[in-house]
Structures are given as C-alpha cells and as structure tokens.
Scaffold this active site. Structure first.
Site, mmCIF file in Angstrom:
data_model
loop_
_atom_site.group_PDB
_atom_site.id
_atom_site.type_symbol
_atom_site.label_atom_id
_atom_site.label_comp_id
_atom_site.label_asym_id
_atom_site.label_seq_id
_atom_site.Cartn_x
_atom_site.Cartn_y
_atom_site.Cartn_z
ATOM 1 N N THR A 1 -40.126 123.579 72.843
ATOM 2 C CA THR A 1 -40.766 124.700 73.539
ATOM 3 C C THR A 1 -42.255 124.409 73.647
ATOM 4 O OG1 THR A 1 -39.179 126.351 72.855
ATOM 5 C CG2 THR A 1 -41.403 127.153 73.247
ATOM 6 N N ARG B 1 -28.674 134.917 76.906
ATOM 7 C CA ARG B 1 -29.517 135.098 75.709
ATOM 8 C C ARG B 1 -30.998 134.933 76.097
ATOM 9 N NH1 ARG B 1 -33.494 131.756 72.918
ATOM 10 N NH2 ARG B 1 -33.526 132.411 70.751
ATOM 11 N N ILE B 2 -31.833 135.831 75.626
ATOM 12 C CA ILE B 2 -33.272 135.722 75.871
ATOM 13 C C ILE B 2 -33.966 135.647 74.515
ATOM 14 C CG2 ILE B 2 -35.304 136.878 76.821
ATOM 15 C CD1 ILE B 2 -33.408 138.173 78.898
ATOM 16 N N GLY B 3 -34.838 134.660 74.360
ATOM 17 C CA GLY B 3 -35.539 134.473 73.088
ATOM 18 C C GLY B 3 -36.878 135.197 73.076
ATOM 19 N N ASP B 4 -37.766 134.744 72.206
ATOM 20 C CA ASP B 4 -39.073 135.395 72.046
ATOM 21 C C ASP B 4 -40.090 134.959 73.083
ATOM 22 O OD1 ASP B 4 -38.910 132.798 70.812
ATOM 23 O OD2 ASP B 4 -40.898 133.171 69.965
ATOM 24 N N THR C 1 -43.343 129.320 68.504
ATOM 25 C CA THR C 1 -42.158 128.507 68.747
ATOM 26 C C THR C 1 -41.262 128.527 67.511
ATOM 27 O OG1 THR C 1 -41.337 126.246 69.053
ATOM 28 C CG2 THR C 1 -43.553 126.462 68.137
ATOM 29 N N GLY C 2 -39.965 128.640 67.726
ATOM 30 C CA GLY C 2 -39.047 128.672 66.592
ATOM 31 C C GLY C 2 -37.824 129.501 66.948
ATOM 32 N N GLY D 1 -36.124 132.277 68.089
ATOM 33 C CA GLY D 1 -36.633 133.421 68.837
ATOM 34 C C GLY D 1 -36.242 134.768 68.263
HETATM 35 N N1 ASP Z 1 -38.528 130.259 70.530
HETATM 36 C C1 ASP Z 1 -37.650 129.643 71.480
HETATM 37 C C2 ASP Z 1 -36.468 130.536 71.692
HETATM 38 O O1 ASP Z 1 -35.969 131.087 70.736
HETATM 39 C C3 ASP Z 1 -37.171 128.275 71.056
HETATM 40 C C4 ASP Z 1 -38.199 127.359 70.434
HETATM 41 O O2 ASP Z 1 -39.349 127.715 70.311
HETATM 42 O O3 ASP Z 1 -37.832 126.231 70.069
HETATM 43 O O4 ASP Z 1 -36.004 130.648 72.801
#
Ligand code: ASP
Length: 335
Positions: free
Chosen positions: A204, A232-235, A255-256, A258
């Site tokens: 990301t 699916r929607i992340g952060d 990032t991580g 979500g």
């Molecule tokens: N945060 C992103 C998500 O969950 C993925 C990532 O940062 O690696 O969509």
C-alpha cells in the site's frame, strides 16, 4: 521492533529558500506499505524498491522546493507509486478472492479539512487522482463501486482494463493464499480465513507533505488485502482511519490490517492525541500503534504542523522515504 526517527526543524533554517516563494520550510514522507519482504532478498530486488521510493520522493520534493502545494506533492508521489508494479496500488495491486482488482484511495487537505475518497474502483488508472476530484468537484467525501467508476467517466480521468493492474507476483500470492485457505477450511469449515499472512501484506502506498505555505496534506492508495472478499473496503479510503490531515495538528497515512485501523480510527486518533492530550506526533504515533493496535498490525507515516516527521511500524519493516528542506533525507525498508 518499532522504528522511529523524529527530526525537528531548526527555526529559521532557510537552506532551500527561493525568491519565488515564501522560503519557508517544507517536509515530505512517503511509504510503500508495512510488512516487508524477508531481508535475504537479492540486491537487485532491494535496489529496485529503493529506486522506486527515491523516484517518488524526488517528484514530491521538486514540487515542494518550487513552492508547490502539499496536495500536488501528495497526489504526484502517489501517482508515481501507483504506476510502479512493485507496490500494491494501481498497477501491481493485489487480487481479490475472485481474482479481480478493487482499488481504494483517499486524500485530505489539512488547510480546509476538505477530503475525497474512492473505494472499489476497478478501471481507474490513478485512484488517488479520482479521490482528489471527488474532493474538488463534488459535495461528497467517498464514492464507491460502479458510481465511482461512472464519476471517473464524467470527469475524464485515465481508464484501463481491470487486467492492467495484474502482475505475476500478485497472482502467485493469491494462489498461495487460497491454497492455505483451503487447508484451513478443512480444519475449521466455519472460520472465515480469507485474509493473508502478515509477511505478504505489503505495498500500500501513502504520502504526507508540508508545503512552504504551511499547509499539510495526506493521501493513501491501495489494492487492499490479497484474497479479500469482493466488496471489502479497508481503511485506506476511510478518512480518519487510513488518512487524515489538519494544519492544526498533523497529516497521517497508514498501512496495515485495514479492519484494525478503522476500528481504532488510527489517523484521527493520532491527531486527536496531539490536539486534546498535548502529545507530540512521535508520542501519539507510538501510543496508538503500540497500545491500541494489536501487535504487527502495520505502520504510519506523518508530519506535524512544525515539520517533524514520524515513521512508526510494528511489522518487520516498512518501505519508506522522507526529505526536508534542511537537506536531510533517507530511504529505508527495515530498521
Ligand atoms: N490497509 C490496507 C487495507 O487494509 C492494506 C495495507 O495497507 O497493506 O486495505
């Protein structure tokens, strides 16, 4: 395992002062995802990541040196990383469970708190640019799915076929994740095990910038998580979770995992600790990442109103780069 470096601006240091601008200090920090590849990579692989991070950093830096806006710097840095197949944004995005790509992005202007985001777009070459157009040309904050793709047609941004985002590497990651999912499903048929291992969760991209006019901006762009469910929607497109910027406090890109970053409103949480609890950016980032999020959840980059930079993560590494008007800069993957 958390890493930090926190640099204070020397007040009045105008090493890059430029007659055409106000001559004030600027700062920029970017990430290419937390949860990196193992360290025993061939030198060429490491160099390829470093070169891509450097290329993006230089683009942002040049805009800020010339007195350009933090919003332009953030958008351009993220567009560069979206074009780069090594990162999980734009080309090189991870696959969903259905072997397609659904992209999320957001951007925020710390001067006005204006923000824009898109989620689950499938044919937009640069989701960060569409997010900025949501901010600038609509009265909304977040457009998702077919409506966002229709808005892309209306505003005329670059479009591609969904396969444009595919790379062999990401396809292999999907195959591996689905193979592991099948094994887990046999062991426990009721458990939803669609998400990937933490060491595969990388790529990301995000950027935060402070321009010479004292304005902060932040943005984030992603393909999400490998093998995620369709829809699916992340952060990353959620303002306050993956992205936040306010001139009064700081700009943050996360990032991580979500789901964890949404649950703990991570980007806004850091800002609120600065505003309401008198924490420094460094303290606030540390507190949220180590005391709120579960271990190994991810990382953030940020800049506060005074130009202090933070890069903090609880994974094995985080692709990252930063530069400041006093001439200091760095590119790192691990500690
Ligand atoms: N945060 C992103 C998500 O969950 C993925 C990532 O940062 O690696 O969509």
């Amino acid at each position: 395992m958390a890493s930090k470096w926190n640099c204070s601006l020397a007040v009045g240091m105008l090493l890059f002062s430029n007659a055409a601008t106000c001559g004030a200090d600027w700062a920029i920090v970017l990430h290419g995802g937390a949860g990196t590849m193992p360290k025993d990579q061939p030198q060429e692989t490491i160099q390829a990541y470093r070169a891509a991070l450097n290329d993006a950093l230089q683009r942002g830096r040049n805009i800020l040196v010339e007195g350009g806006s933090s919003l332009d710097a953030v958008e351009n840095v993220i567009r560069t990383l979206e074009d780069h197949p090594l990162f999980n944004a734009g080309r090189g995005a991870v696959f969903t469970h259905d072997a397609t790509h659904e992209l999320d992005a957001s951007i925020m202007d710390g001067r006005t708190l204006a923000c824009g985001a898109v989620a689950n777009v499938t044919t937009v070459k640069h989701p960060i640019t569409l997010a900025r157009l949501v901010m600038e040309r609509t009265s909304h904050v977040l457009l998702a799915g077919p409506g966002a793709d229709r808005f892309a047609t209306e505003v005329g941004v670059d479009r591609v076929q969904n396969e444009y985002f595919s790379t062999e590497n990401r396809r292999r990651q999907l195959d591996d994740a689905q193979q592991r999912q099948r094994v887990k499903k046999q062991a426990d048929p009721l458990k939803d095990s669609s998400l990937q291992r933490s060491d595969e969760r990388y790529g990301t991209v995000g950027c935060v910038a402070l321009d010479r006019h004292g304005n902060l901006a932040a943005g984030t762009s992603t393909g999400g998580l490998t093998n995620k469910r369709a829809g699916r929607i992340g952060d990353s497109p959620v303002i306050g979770a993956g992205t936040y910027a306010s001139n009064a406090t700081c700009g943050i890109s996360a990032t991580g995992i979500g789901e964890e970053f949404i649950r703990h409103a991570v980007a806004f949480h850091v800002s609120a600790l600065i505003e309401h609890a008198g924490k420094s950016l460094d303290e606030a980032a540390d507190l949220v990442l180590t005391q709120r999020l579960p271990p190994g959840a991810g990382g953030i980059v940020g800049i506060d109103a005074a130009g202090n930079i933070v890069c903090r993560y609880t994974t094995a590494g985080m692709y990252r780069a930063w530069a400041k008007s006093d001439g200091r800069h760095d590119i790192k993957i691990w500690d």
